[in-house]
Design a protein around this motif. Sequence first.
Motif, PDB file in Angstrom:
ATOM      1  N   TYR A   1       0.846  -1.191   0.000  1.00 57.76           N
ATOM      2  CA  TYR A   1       0.000   0.000   0.000  1.00 57.76           C
ATOM      3  C   TYR A   1       0.880   1.238   0.000  1.00 57.76           C
ATOM      4  CZ  TYR A   1      -3.244   3.619   1.425  1.00 57.76           C
ATOM      5  OH  TYR A   1      -3.985   4.771   1.464  1.00 57.76           O
ATOM      6  N   GLU A   2       0.605   2.162  -0.918  1.00 59.42           N
ATOM      7  CA  GLU A   2       1.317   3.441  -0.966  1.00 59.42           C
ATOM      8  C   GLU A   2       0.287   4.549  -0.788  1.00 59.42           C
ATOM      9  OE1 GLU A   2       3.370   6.577  -0.965  1.00 59.42           O
ATOM     10  OE2 GLU A   2       4.483   4.680  -1.123  1.00 59.42           O
TER      11      GLU A   2
ATOM     12  N   VAL B   1      -4.589  -3.448 -14.358  1.00 61.48           N
ATOM     13  CA  VAL B   1      -3.613  -3.592 -13.281  1.00 61.48           C
ATOM     14  C   VAL B   1      -3.441  -5.071 -12.972  1.00 61.48           C
ATOM     15  CG1 VAL B   1      -3.079  -2.984 -10.886  1.00 61.48           C
ATOM     16  CG2 VAL B   1      -4.361  -1.379 -12.323  1.00 61.48           C
ATOM     17  N   GLY B   2      -2.184  -5.527 -12.863  1.00 65.02           N
ATOM     18  CA  GLY B   2      -1.916  -6.911 -12.475  1.00 65.02           C
ATOM     19  C   GLY B   2      -2.388  -7.199 -11.062  1.00 65.02           C
ATOM     20  N   LEU B   3      -2.500  -8.489 -10.739  1.00 63.36           N
ATOM     21  CA  LEU B   3      -3.139  -8.911  -9.491  1.00 63.36           C
ATOM     22  C   LEU B   3      -2.431  -8.470  -8.211  1.00 63.36           C
ATOM     23  CD1 LEU B   3      -4.350 -12.506 -10.419  1.00 63.36           C
ATOM     24  CD2 LEU B   3      -5.671 -10.381 -10.351  1.00 63.36           C
ATOM     25  N   ASP B   4      -1.169  -8.091  -8.273  1.00 64.12           N
ATOM     26  CA  ASP B   4      -0.488  -7.606  -7.067  1.00 64.12           C
ATOM     27  C   ASP B   4      -0.688  -6.100  -6.864  1.00 64.12           C
ATOM     28  OD1 ASP B   4       0.382 -10.125  -6.455  1.00 64.12           O
ATOM     29  OD2 ASP B   4       2.427  -9.833  -7.197  1.00 64.12           O
ATOM     30  N   GLY B   5      -1.498  -5.486  -7.736  1.00 62.30           N
ATOM     31  CA  GLY B   5      -1.798  -4.066  -7.617  1.00 62.30           C
ATOM     32  C   GLY B   5      -3.221  -3.845  -7.157  1.00 62.30           C
ATOM     33  N   GLU B   6      -3.652  -2.600  -7.221  1.00 64.81           N
ATOM     34  CA  GLU B   6      -5.015  -2.252  -6.819  1.00 64.81           C
ATOM     35  C   GLU B   6      -5.633  -1.313  -7.852  1.00 64.81           C
ATOM     36  OE1 GLU B   6      -5.241   1.033  -3.685  1.00 64.81           O
ATOM     37  OE2 GLU B   6      -3.308   0.118  -3.185  1.00 64.81           O
ATOM     38  N   MET B   7      -6.939  -1.201  -7.829  1.00 63.57           N
ATOM     39  CA  MET B   7      -7.662  -0.383  -8.793  1.00 63.57           C
ATOM     40  C   MET B   7      -7.133   1.046  -8.843  1.00 63.57           C
ATOM     41  SD  MET B   7     -10.078  -0.701 -11.064  1.00 63.57           S
ATOM     42  CE  MET B   7     -11.271  -1.931 -10.613  1.00 63.57           C
TER      43      MET B   7
ATOM     44  N   TRP C   1      -4.302   6.930 -14.186  1.00 64.76           N
ATOM     45  CA  TRP C   1      -4.303   7.182 -15.627  1.00 64.76           C
ATOM     46  C   TRP C   1      -5.385   8.177 -16.038  1.00 64.76           C
ATOM     47  CZ3 TRP C   1      -0.646   6.998 -18.804  1.00 64.76           C
ATOM     48  CH2 TRP C   1      -0.777   6.753 -20.162  1.00 64.76           C
ATOM     49  N   HIS C   2      -6.415   8.372 -15.196  1.00 70.32           N
ATOM     50  CA  HIS C   2      -7.477   9.322 -15.541  1.00 70.32           C
ATOM     51  C   HIS C   2      -6.883  10.689 -15.849  1.00 70.32           C
ATOM     52  CE1 HIS C   2     -11.059   6.969 -14.994  1.00 70.32           C
ATOM     53  NE2 HIS C   2     -10.601   6.513 -13.838  1.00 70.32           N
ATOM     54  N   GLU C   3      -6.096  11.208 -14.941  1.00 70.22           N
ATOM     55  CA  GLU C   3      -5.508  12.531 -15.154  1.00 70.22           C
ATOM     56  C   GLU C   3      -4.352  12.475 -16.139  1.00 70.22           C
ATOM     57  OE1 GLU C   3      -3.014  16.037 -14.699  1.00 70.22           O
ATOM     58  OE2 GLU C   3      -2.414  13.974 -14.294  1.00 70.22           O
TER      59      GLU C   3
ATOM     60  N   LYS D   1     -11.177   0.538 -16.458  1.00 67.60           N
ATOM     61  CA  LYS D   1     -10.021  -0.041 -15.781  1.00 67.60           C
ATOM     62  C   LYS D   1     -10.446  -1.311 -15.054  1.00 67.60           C
ATOM     63  CE  LYS D   1     -10.609   3.431 -12.204  1.00 67.60           C
ATOM     64  NZ  LYS D   1     -11.772   3.951 -12.916  1.00 67.60           N
ATOM     65  N   ALA D   2      -9.450  -2.160 -14.780  1.00 67.48           N
ATOM     66  CA  ALA D   2      -9.713  -3.424 -14.089  1.00 67.48           C
ATOM     67  C   ALA D   2      -8.432  -3.902 -13.430  1.00 67.48           C
ATOM     68  CB  ALA D   2     -10.203  -4.477 -15.077  1.00 67.48           C
TER      69      ALA D   2
END
Length: 192
Positions: free
Chosen positions: A45-46, A85-91, A97-99, A120-121
């Motif tokens: 988490y960041e 996003v790959g499975l080790d990431g989050e939505m 990328w929106h901005e 996104k997914a």
Amino acid sequence: MSLIDIRKRCLIIETSFHENGPAPERPLKLAASCAVIKNPYAGRYEPDLMPFMAELRELGTLLASELVDTLGRENVEVYSKAAIVGLDGEMEHGAVWHEAGGWAMRSVLREPKAMVPAVKAVAVAGYRMMVPVHYIHASYVRSHFNSIEIGIQDSPRANEILFALVMGTGGRVHSRLGGLTKEAVSVHDGQR
């Protein structure tokens, strides 16, 4: 140190010559420029994603410029953006990328007003996604509601993100369902 580490790029071009009717004056082209990058926050988490979002503007400009070079700026009528996003990431890692992607396309296309659609997914490698597009100057031009499929067979890996920008040269071939036309856009607020 850069947060952007590109493993792979992909350019998808789809050309429609007709849709079971007479050929249009010019074929419809939809194109997607994609980049697969290492997710700098995979597996953790960041709390502050703003530096990542800011640095992604450069990647967005690269992808948007490739699309303009491919289609010709004067020909672009539709746009969109996507992230897988790959499975080790989050939505939220895709939401940056929106901005970044939207800003880049607006800048390269000389500031069209309509919002940039997005999808996104979080998914496994090889995931395919339908990306909706619409008219760059007004969101409610019904003839220009369309989509293009994106995806790369080995991407994104669990610790990666696939970012994509999409542009196209017009509305659907033989659109005939009424609604606001691009010629009737009058308010210039990005909506109508």
